[in-house]
Scaffold this motif. Structure first.
Motif, PDB file in Angstrom:
ATOM      1  N   PHE A 174     -47.784 -71.221 114.260  1.00  0.00           N
ATOM      2  CA  PHE A 174     -48.205 -71.471 113.250  1.00  0.00           C
ATOM      3  C   PHE A 174     -47.989 -70.452 112.062  1.00  0.00           C
ATOM      4  N   PRO A 175     -47.872 -70.771 110.653  1.00  0.00           N
ATOM      5  CA  PRO A 175     -48.070 -69.583 109.840  1.00  0.00           C
ATOM      6  C   PRO A 175     -49.217 -68.895 110.233  1.00  0.00           C
ATOM      7  N   SER A 176     -49.415 -67.466 109.691  1.00  0.00           N
ATOM      8  CA  SER A 176     -50.830 -66.851 110.053  1.00  0.00           C
ATOM      9  C   SER A 176     -51.840 -67.209 109.299  1.00  0.00           C
ATOM     10  N   GLU A 177     -51.823 -68.119 108.141  1.00  0.00           N
ATOM     11  CA  GLU A 177     -52.965 -68.382 107.559  1.00  0.00           C
ATOM     12  C   GLU A 177     -53.198 -69.883 107.818  1.00  0.00           C
ATOM     13  N   PHE A 178     -52.763 -70.628 108.715  1.00  0.00           N
ATOM     14  CA  PHE A 178     -52.989 -71.845 108.951  1.00  0.00           C
ATOM     15  C   PHE A 178     -54.325 -71.829 110.027  1.00  0.00           C
ATOM     16  N   ILE A 179     -55.222 -72.798 109.658  1.00  0.00           N
ATOM     17  CA  ILE A 179     -56.397 -72.999 110.660  1.00  0.00           C
ATOM     18  C   ILE A 179     -55.944 -74.274 111.721  1.00  0.00           C
ATOM     19  N   TRP A 180     -56.247 -73.927 112.891  1.00  0.00           N
ATOM     20  CA  TRP A 180     -56.412 -74.781 114.052  1.00  0.00           C
ATOM     21  C   TRP A 180     -56.836 -76.210 113.494  1.00  0.00           C
ATOM     22  N   PRO A 181     -56.415 -77.385 113.653  1.00  0.00           N
ATOM     23  CA  PRO A 181     -56.737 -78.558 112.915  1.00  0.00           C
ATOM     24  C   PRO A 181     -58.096 -79.115 114.099  1.00  0.00           C
ATOM     25  N   GLU A 182     -59.253 -79.564 113.306  1.00  0.00           N
ATOM     26  CA  GLU A 182     -60.424 -80.018 114.121  1.00  0.00           C
ATOM     27  C   GLU A 182     -60.729 -81.517 113.602  1.00  0.00           C
ATOM     28  N   ASP A 183     -61.412 -82.171 114.169  1.00  0.00           N
ATOM     29  CA  ASP A 183     -61.978 -83.405 113.710  1.00  0.00           C
ATOM     30  C   ASP A 183     -63.564 -83.278 114.179  1.00  0.00           C
ATOM     31  N   GLU A 184     -64.241 -84.529 114.178  1.00  0.00           N
ATOM     32  CA  GLU A 184     -65.643 -84.408 114.607  1.00  0.00           C
ATOM     33  C   GLU A 184     -65.950 -84.244 116.043  1.00  0.00           C
ATOM     34  N   TYR A 185     -64.827 -84.261 116.789  1.00  0.00           N
ATOM     35  CA  TYR A 185     -65.162 -84.156 118.249  1.00  0.00           C
ATOM     36  C   TYR A 185     -64.698 -82.821 118.628  1.00  0.00           C
ATOM     37  N   GLY A 186     -64.172 -81.713 117.901  1.00  0.00           N
ATOM     38  CA  GLY A 186     -63.925 -80.530 118.051  1.00  0.00           C
ATOM     39  C   GLY A 186     -62.427 -80.062 117.511  1.00  0.00           C
ATOM     40  N   PRO A 187     -61.838 -78.999 118.206  1.00  0.00           N
ATOM     41  CA  PRO A 187     -60.521 -78.726 118.065  1.00  0.00           C
ATOM     42  C   PRO A 187     -59.666 -80.034 118.569  1.00  0.00           C
ATOM     43  N   CYS A 188     -58.244 -80.176 117.742  1.00  0.00           N
ATOM     44  CA  CYS A 188     -57.427 -81.111 118.135  1.00  0.00           C
ATOM     45  C   CYS A 188     -56.612 -80.444 119.381  1.00  0.00           C
ATOM     46  N   ILE A 189     -56.335 -81.414 120.145  1.00  0.00           N
ATOM     47  CA  ILE A 189     -55.346 -80.772 121.259  1.00  0.00           C
ATOM     48  C   ILE A 189     -53.718 -81.035 120.814  1.00  0.00           C
ATOM     49  N   PHE A 190     -53.116 -79.763 120.966  1.00  0.00           N
ATOM     50  CA  PHE A 190     -51.931 -79.732 120.861  1.00  0.00           C
ATOM     51  C   PHE A 190     -50.892 -80.426 121.654  1.00  0.00           C
ATOM     52  N   LEU A 191     -49.994 -81.191 121.094  1.00  0.00           N
ATOM     53  CA  LEU A 191     -49.287 -82.122 121.929  1.00  0.00           C
ATOM     54  C   LEU A 191     -47.855 -81.570 121.994  1.00  0.00           C
ATOM     55  N   MET A 192     -46.961 -81.111 120.865  1.00  0.00           N
ATOM     56  CA  MET A 192     -45.891 -80.722 120.759  1.00  0.00           C
ATOM     57  C   MET A 192     -45.460 -80.211 119.458  1.00  0.00           C
ATOM     58  N   GLN A 193     -44.344 -79.462 119.600  1.00  0.00           N
ATOM     59  CA  GLN A 193     -43.664 -78.944 118.310  1.00  0.00           C
ATOM     60  C   GLN A 193     -42.257 -79.278 118.559  1.00  0.00           C
ATOM     61  N   ILE A 194     -41.574 -79.819 117.446  1.00  0.00           N
ATOM     62  CA  ILE A 194     -40.204 -80.050 117.450  1.00  0.00           C
ATOM     63  C   ILE A 194     -39.526 -79.166 116.275  1.00  0.00           C
ATOM     64  N   SER A 195     -38.504 -78.450 116.765  1.00  0.00           N
ATOM     65  CA  SER A 195     -37.736 -77.672 115.933  1.00  0.00           C
ATOM     66  C   SER A 195     -36.629 -78.801 115.313  1.00  0.00           C
ATOM     67  N   LEU A 196     -36.827 -79.055 113.961  1.00  0.00           N
ATOM     68  CA  LEU A 196     -35.944 -80.113 113.464  1.00  0.00           C
ATOM     69  C   LEU A 196     -34.608 -79.456 113.316  1.00  0.00           C
ATOM     70  N   GLU A 197     -33.948 -78.263 113.595  1.00  0.00           N
ATOM     71  CA  GLU A 197     -32.753 -77.690 113.553  1.00  0.00           C
ATOM     72  C   GLU A 197     -32.194 -78.143 114.739  1.00  0.00           C
ATOM     73  N   GLN A 198     -32.953 -77.798 116.059  1.00  0.00           N
ATOM     74  CA  GLN A 198     -32.589 -78.369 117.200  1.00  0.00           C
ATOM     75  C   GLN A 198     -32.304 -79.876 116.952  1.00  0.00           C
ATOM     76  N   LEU A 199     -33.134 -80.698 116.610  1.00  0.00           N
ATOM     77  CA  LEU A 199     -32.856 -82.093 116.629  1.00  0.00           C
ATOM     78  C   LEU A 199     -31.817 -82.561 115.847  1.00  0.00           C
ATOM     79  N   ALA A 200     -31.495 -81.844 114.627  1.00  0.00           N
ATOM     80  CA  ALA A 200     -30.517 -82.281 113.551  1.00  0.00           C
ATOM     81  C   ALA A 200     -29.281 -83.040 114.175  1.00  0.00           C
ATOM     82  N   ALA A 201     -28.991 -82.642 115.210  1.00  0.00           N
ATOM     83  CA  ALA A 201     -27.598 -83.185 115.815  1.00  0.00           C
ATOM     84  C   ALA A 201     -27.761 -84.782 116.393  1.00  0.00           C
ATOM     85  N   CYS A 202     -29.113 -85.022 116.756  1.00  0.00           N
ATOM     86  CA  CYS A 202     -29.239 -86.158 117.113  1.00  0.00           C
ATOM     87  C   CYS A 202     -29.964 -87.204 116.159  1.00  0.00           C
TER      88      CYS A 202
END
Length: 192
Positions: free
Chosen positions: A56-84
């Motif tokens: 994350f950027p340093s100022e970003f806050i971990w997302p939450e909902d009414e159940y608590g912190p959301c669960i991180f699933l994945m991150q995708i580098s669009l530069e890595q994905l661009a060729a596809c």
């Protein structure tokens, strides 16, 4: 990725040539992913990965909902994905981060209906986040395992329940799926 003529030849070889016009009308280029399990501390900042702790950027806050912190699933580098991204539908750079609701059931398993997705432009300085967890369900060890993601192109066929495929019988559909499976396996690109 196989071009349309190579696909047509595969359909002819599978003795499905009489269905080519219908198949060509509904297939679409697709991006598939492979994963290679590793520990999160071996993942470079901003790399495509699933599991572990997001970047994350340093100022970003971990997302939450009414159940608590959301669960991180994945991150995708669009530069890595661009060729596809043969259709050019995504930005060519930056990072997409996917989360899902802490209850894990919003919209049913396997959906991301309404769950948070964030885009960080390429010029954003990213840092490895501090894990957010609910000790009742997850502890810090939950975030130690990751999988590095790599991408390859192929062709996609709509799910049977999402598209009216009235041009083929069930046995023919199975043959089309076998044929589609062979197309996907022939279109891998090297890991990035």
């Amino acid at each position: 990725m196989l071009d349309k003529e190579e696909l047509r030849q595969a359909v002819l070889e599978a003795e499905l040539g009489h269905l080519w016009d219908d198949i060509e009308r509904i297939i679409r280029p697709a991006i598939y992913l492979d994963s290679q399990r590793t520990s999160d501390n071996r993942c470079a900042i901003g790399i495509s990965k699933s599991g572990g702790v997001p970047d994350f950027p340093s100022e970003f806050i971990w997302p939450e909902d009414e159940y608590g912190p959301c669960i991180f699933l994945m991150q995708i580098s669009l530069e890595q994905l661009a060729a596809c991204d043969v259709e050019g539908l995504l930005p060519r750079s930056g990072l997409l981060s996917f989360f899902y609701s802490a209850d894990g059931m919003r919209g049913g398993i396997g959906t991301l209906a309404g769950d948070p997705v964030y885009y960080f432009p390429a010029d954003t300085e990213l840092l490895r986040a501090t894990p957010a967890y609910d000790s009742e369900f997850r502890d810090a060890a939950y975030y130690e395992d990751s999988s590095i993601l790599s991408f390859y192109t192929g062709w996609s066929f709509p799910a049977f329940d999402e598209f009216k495929l009235n041009f083929a019988t069930a046995p023919t559909m199975r043959r089309i799926c076998v044929c589609m499976s062979s197309w996907k396996s022939q279109t891998r690109i090297p890991r990035i």
